[in-house]
Design a protein around this motif. Structure first.
Motif, mmCIF file in Angstrom:
data_model
loop_
_atom_site.group_PDB
_atom_site.id
_atom_site.type_symbol
_atom_site.label_atom_id
_atom_site.label_comp_id
_atom_site.label_asym_id
_atom_site.label_seq_id
_atom_site.Cartn_x
_atom_site.Cartn_y
_atom_site.Cartn_z
ATOM 1 N N VAL A 276 0.821 -1.218 0.000
ATOM 2 C CA VAL A 276 0.000 0.000 0.000
ATOM 3 C C VAL A 276 0.854 1.267 0.000
ATOM 4 O O VAL A 276 0.807 2.075 -0.938
ATOM 5 N N VAL A 277 1.651 1.441 1.038
ATOM 6 C CA VAL A 277 2.378 2.704 1.206
ATOM 7 C C VAL A 277 3.390 2.935 0.083
ATOM 8 O O VAL A 277 3.387 4.002 -0.554
ATOM 9 N N LEU A 278 4.240 1.946 -0.180
ATOM 10 C CA LEU A 278 5.270 2.146 -1.197
ATOM 11 C C LEU A 278 4.697 2.249 -2.605
ATOM 12 O O LEU A 278 5.257 2.954 -3.455
ATOM 13 N N ASN A 279 3.573 1.581 -2.859
ATOM 14 C CA ASN A 279 2.961 1.717 -4.188
ATOM 15 C C ASN A 279 2.327 3.092 -4.369
ATOM 16 O O ASN A 279 2.316 3.638 -5.479
ATOM 17 N N ILE A 280 1.804 3.668 -3.292
ATOM 18 C CA ILE A 280 1.298 5.048 -3.364
ATOM 19 C C ILE A 280 2.462 6.000 -3.645
ATOM 20 O O ILE A 280 2.360 6.904 -4.485
ATOM 21 N N ILE A 281 3.576 5.781 -2.954
ATOM 22 C CA ILE A 281 4.769 6.600 -3.185
ATOM 23 C C ILE A 281 5.262 6.432 -4.622
ATOM 24 O O ILE A 281 5.679 7.400 -5.272
#
Length: 299
Positions: A276-281
């Motif tokens: 979730v977090v790294l794909n948003i980044i």
């Protein structure tokens, strides 16, 4: 370091501009000292890469056990593996022993480490949560996310080097160049690796249309002699984006969270962070990078 050592140290790096803080403070200086010790021993960069693979893969099995001592040992193995990963590149630049296969093998090393880590974390969580095989789906999604994030991050950093100088950016190649080299290679392991490298590059180009248009326009106008003011302006914007977003998707960005989650027995959170977090980044980084490239197309 003395003035000579400082110059030699910087020559062992791709570029100080693409190194993040932890690499500049710890991994690269340690790697440089080891590379200097190995420089005249006959040990090649590819040998160091292979050793790093064996050290790194030990991390996964050590993370499987919910044991603080084994977890700390696993963290140590991954840190040592990454130091060796720095050594191979720095040794290659200090000795001039470089190869396309070495670069591909270097990138493959990290993928192997983390593949074992994801499998081990899934097994560990599967044992804790009553054989819930859902974690293996998360492991696969994390692995795929990691591959894509690493692919795009490497592309942006190599592009940045291309704007530093011709020499620094010599590794930046397009799909057609790589395909030509592939066709001219003799059958063997190297050609197999190059086949996958072609796919790696084709994905990079497919998801960066404005970047490709920018390069096409610049090459049409200037060939390989891009004016220095354009180089500096692009690096300024690219460097700012690296510090704010792209560096979060590097080894250091993800392992800080990985180490915290395994030490606190919250391994599930690492999968959330990766998926979730790294794909948003990643999406934010790609959007901003494409906007930077578009601004150069419009000039």
């Amino acid at each position: 370091m003395s003035a000579i050592s400082d110059k030699e140290y910087e020559s062992s790096l791709k570029s100080i501009e693409t190194e993040n803080y932890i690499d500049r403070w710890f991994y690269r200086p340690v790697g440089f000292r080891i590379a200097k010790l190995l420089r005249n021993t006959g040990i090649t960069p590819n040998m160091v890469t292979i050793i790093s693979i064996f050290v790194g893969v030990a991390t996964g099995p050590l993370f499987y056990y919910n044991n603080i001592y084994l977890t700390l040992l696993g963290i140590l193995c991954l840190i040592i593996a990454n130091i060796l990963d720095c050594v191979d590149g720095q040794l290659a630049r200090l000795t001039g022993i470089k190869s396309k296969i070495g670069r591909i093998l270097d990138g493959l090393a990290g993928d192997i480490w983390f593949a074992l880590i994801y499998i081990s974390l899934a097994l560990r969580l599967n044992n804790v949560y009553d054989d819930t095989w859902l974690f293996f789906i998360f492991a696969v999604l994390s692995g795929l996310s990691h591959l894509i994030q690493a692919n795009i991050t490497d592309y942006y950093k190599t592009l940045h080097l291309y704007f530093v100088s011709k020499g620094k950016g010599s590794e930046f190649q397009n799909f057609d160049e790589i395909r030509t080299q592939y066709r001219n290679m003799k059958p063997g392991v190297g050609k197999v690796l190059y086949f996958f490298y072609m796919g790696y590059t084709s994905i990079q180009e497919a998801v960066t249309p404005k970047l490709q248009l920018m390069l096409k326009n610049l090459r049409a106008k200037y060939g390989d002699d891009i004016p220095e003011d354009i180089r500096i302006d692009f690096r300024r914007q690219s460097g700012r984006l690296m510090k704010r977003f792209i560096d979060l998707m590097t080894f250091n960005g993800r392992t800080i969270i990985l180490f915290i989650t395994v030490l606190t027995d919250c391994a599930w959170f690492y999968f959330f962070f990766e998926i979730v977090v790294l794909n948003i980044i990643l999406l934010i980084s790609m959007h901003k990078h494409e906007n930077i490239c578009a601004s150069f197309v419009e000039r």
